[in-house]
Enzyme design. Structure first.
Site, short mmCIF file in Angstrom:
data_model
loop_
_atom_site.label_atom_id
_atom_site.label_comp_id
_atom_site.label_asym_id
_atom_site.label_seq_id
_atom_site.Cartn_x
_atom_site.Cartn_y
_atom_site.Cartn_z
N CYS A 113 33.24 20.94 14.36
CA CYS A 113 32.83 19.40 15.13
C CYS A 113 34.12 18.23 15.37
O CYS A 113 34.42 17.68 15.69
CB CYS A 113 31.88 18.01 13.69
SG CYS A 113 30.62 19.09 14.14
N HIS A 253 33.34 11.12 14.73
CA HIS A 253 32.17 12.24 15.86
C HIS A 253 30.61 11.35 15.46
O HIS A 253 31.13 10.93 14.89
CB HIS A 253 32.38 13.54 14.89
CG HIS A 253 31.29 14.54 13.88
ND1 HIS A 253 30.99 13.97 16.02
CD2 HIS A 253 30.64 15.02 13.97
CE1 HIS A 253 29.88 15.46 15.39
NE2 HIS A 253 30.11 16.01 14.08
N ASN A 283 24.31 15.20 18.65
CA ASN A 283 25.66 15.32 18.09
C ASN A 283 26.01 16.54 19.05
O ASN A 283 25.91 17.63 18.99
CB ASN A 283 25.53 16.12 16.49
CG ASN A 283 26.75 16.10 16.19
OD1 ASN A 283 27.79 16.98 16.46
ND2 ASN A 283 26.84 16.43 14.74
C1 LIG Z 1 19.99 15.79 8.06
C2 LIG Z 1 20.19 14.11 7.89
C3 LIG Z 1 19.58 13.62 9.33
C4 LIG Z 1 18.57 14.21 6.78
O1 LIG Z 1 17.70 13.32 6.46
P1 LIG Z 1 17.91 13.01 4.97
O2 LIG Z 1 17.56 11.63 4.41
O3 LIG Z 1 19.15 13.24 4.30
O4 LIG Z 1 16.43 14.04 4.55
P2 LIG Z 1 15.80 15.31 3.85
O5 LIG Z 1 16.54 16.35 3.63
O6 LIG Z 1 16.07 14.52 2.45
O7 LIG Z 1 14.48 15.52 4.26
C5 LIG Z 1 13.67 14.03 3.99
C6 LIG Z 1 12.07 14.57 4.80
O8 LIG Z 1 12.56 15.22 6.01
C7 LIG Z 1 11.96 16.24 6.60
N1 LIG Z 1 12.31 16.40 7.79
C8 LIG Z 1 13.56 17.25 7.93
N2 LIG Z 1 14.00 17.17 9.52
C9 LIG Z 1 12.91 16.21 9.95
C10 LIG Z 1 12.59 16.20 10.96
N3 LIG Z 1 13.17 16.70 12.38
N4 LIG Z 1 11.70 15.44 11.32
C11 LIG Z 1 10.53 15.69 10.65
N5 LIG Z 1 10.52 15.30 9.61
C12 LIG Z 1 12.14 16.22 8.62
C13 LIG Z 1 12.20 17.55 5.36
O9 LIG Z 1 11.29 18.23 5.74
C14 LIG Z 1 11.80 15.88 4.09
O10 LIG Z 1 10.12 16.57 3.75
P3 LIG Z 1 9.76 16.57 2.58
O11 LIG Z 1 10.50 15.31 1.60
O12 LIG Z 1 8.76 16.68 2.43
O13 LIG Z 1 10.50 17.82 1.50
C15 LIG Z 1 20.63 13.37 7.01
O14 LIG Z 1 20.88 14.03 5.61
C16 LIG Z 1 22.26 14.11 7.38
O15 LIG Z 1 22.81 12.51 8.59
N6 LIG Z 1 22.86 14.34 7.29
C17 LIG Z 1 24.34 15.23 7.67
C18 LIG Z 1 24.04 15.81 8.86
C19 LIG Z 1 25.10 16.20 10.14
O16 LIG Z 1 25.70 14.47 10.19
N7 LIG Z 1 25.65 17.40 10.47
C20 LIG Z 1 26.39 17.90 11.29
C21 LIG Z 1 27.88 17.64 10.38
S1 LIG Z 1 28.86 17.52 12.06
#
Ligand SMILES: CC(C)(COP(=O)(O)OP(=O)(O)OC[C@H]1O[C@@H](n2cnc3c(N)ncnc32)[C@H](O)[C@@H]1OP(=O)(O)O)[C@@H](O)C(=O)NCCC(=O)NCCS
Length: 326
Positions: A113, A253, A283
């Site tokens: 990215c 980004h 993204n």
């Molecule tokens: C990915 C992201 C949005 C997830 O948010 P989070 O608050 O960390 O959420 P978690 O991974 O802890 O998941 C919380 C719950 O949502 C669920 N979940 C994950 N994806 C889901 C989706 N698309 N829809 C619904 N629920 C979802 C998980 O399974 C989890 O369920 P559980 O509590 O029953 O296990 C966040 O971690 C993030 O933005 N990370 C950075 C990712 C990024 O920017 N990547 C690109 C970098 S270049």
């Protein structure tokens, strides 16, 4: 060194739009979850048969025309991508052929990215030295093909698109003032495609179905990104002798609205000092910064003389920023 700046920009996203509701028909997710957790509402998906090079070519054509140049004027193409047409040869070479740029060097950069901010820095160094007057710096991605469409934790987060800039010598006082780049390879598995390289070829004894797709430890990326984004902004400003008060607009980004808000808060800047379009495109990985920069210019938020800071972070782990006077 000579001043080097952006003299033309282009962007292209494929026409097919996919909404959060569309994803909810495919995996166990909802518009509410995706909107709250990321700010994304829609993203573009390339049709079958369309390649990363095709998106790049569309963005490049617009950038070349915007610069008032012809394809034959381009001396080098640097393409940032982590979703190349093929593992080998370079997608930049395919773009060169499709554009009809002869007498032109072409190579890919993979800093995921953060690829385009790396490519802009590399390109600016070529333009500053003899031999390469006009360099195309492109970010192009088709993440919809490398994602696991059964994995709700990653598949909803990305979109396809391309952005390009032509960089050339410009009058002193404007242009790319400097860049700040950093990597932490100890985090290389935080974002990765585990199979398909030489470590785990497909097929091989170690290959398990699913390893050919994009994997991400979302929480680890979050922890990294909310620090990396403001660090990169401060790093480049420090390097070029400017302060946060000098900045007209930050182009981050487009990973997640919550990451951008946390980063802007860390910097002590209001959200009005940044630009986001992730609600429209998701993204787009290495393409997100040039697409956002082009849109910010088109919307008149910045123009000639504006100081902008691009900042990107992602797989590698790699992160960085450019300070540019338009
Ligand atoms: C990915 C992201 C949005 C997830 O948010 P989070 O608050 O960390 O959420 P978690 O991974 O802890 O998941 C919380 C719950 O949502 C669920 N979940 C994950 N994806 C889901 C989706 N698309 N829809 C619904 N629920 C979802 C998980 O399974 C989890 O369920 P559980 O509590 O029953 O296990 C966040 O971690 C993030 O933005 N990370 C950075 C990712 C990024 O920017 N990547 C690109 C970098 S270049």
């Amino acid at each position: 060194m000579a001043s080097v700046g952006i003299v033309g920009m282009g962007s292209y996203v494929p026409p097919h739009e996919m909404t959060n509701e569309d994803w909810a028909d495919i995996v166990d997710t909802s518009d509410e979850w995706i909107t709250t957790k990321t700010g994304m509402k829609k993203r573009r998906i390339a049709d079958p048969g369309v390649s990363t090079s095709d998106l790049a070519v569309e963005a490049c054509k617009i950038a070349i025309e915007d610069a008032g140049l012809e394809a034959s004027d381009i001396d080098m193409i640097i393409l940032a991508t982590s979703s190349p047409d093929v593992p080998l040869s370079s997608t930049a070479g395919i773009v060169q052929d499709k554009l009809g740029c002869t007498d032109c060097a072409a190579f890919d950069i993979n800093a995921v990215c953060a690829g385009w901010v790396h490519a802009l820095d590399v390109g600016s160094r070529y333009v500053a030295t003899p031999g390469y007057d006009n360099v195309l710096v492109v970010g192009s991605e088709i993440y919809s093909r490398i994602l696991n469409w059964d994995d709700r934790t990653t598949c909803v987060l990305f979109g396809d698109g391309a952005g390009a800039a032509v960089i050339s010598k410009v009058e002193s006082g404007r242009g790319i003032l400097g860049s700040w780049l950093l990597s932490d390879g100890s985090g290389s598995s935080v974002i990765e495609i585990p199979a398909g390289g030489v470590r785990t070829p497909i097929p091989s004894e170690g290959f398990v179905e699913g390893m050919q797709y994009f994997h991400m430890d979302g929480r680890a990326v979050w922890d990294f990104a909310i620090e990396a984004f403001p660090q990169a902004v401060r790093g480049v400003l420090d390097r070029v002798g400017k302060s946060l008060d000098d900045v007209d607009l930050i182009i981050p980004h487009q990973a997640n609205i919550n990451i951008i808000e946390a980063g802007m808060k860390n910097l002590g800047l209001p959200m009005s000092k940044t630009f986001t379009n992730l609600h429209k495109y998701g993204n787009t990985a290495g393409a997100s910064v040039p697409i956002a920069l082009k849109e910010a210019v088109d919307e008149g938020l910045v123009g000639p003389g504006s100081l902008i800071v691009t900042a990107a972070f992602g797989g590698g782990l790699a992160w960085g920023a450019n300070a540019i006077v338009l």
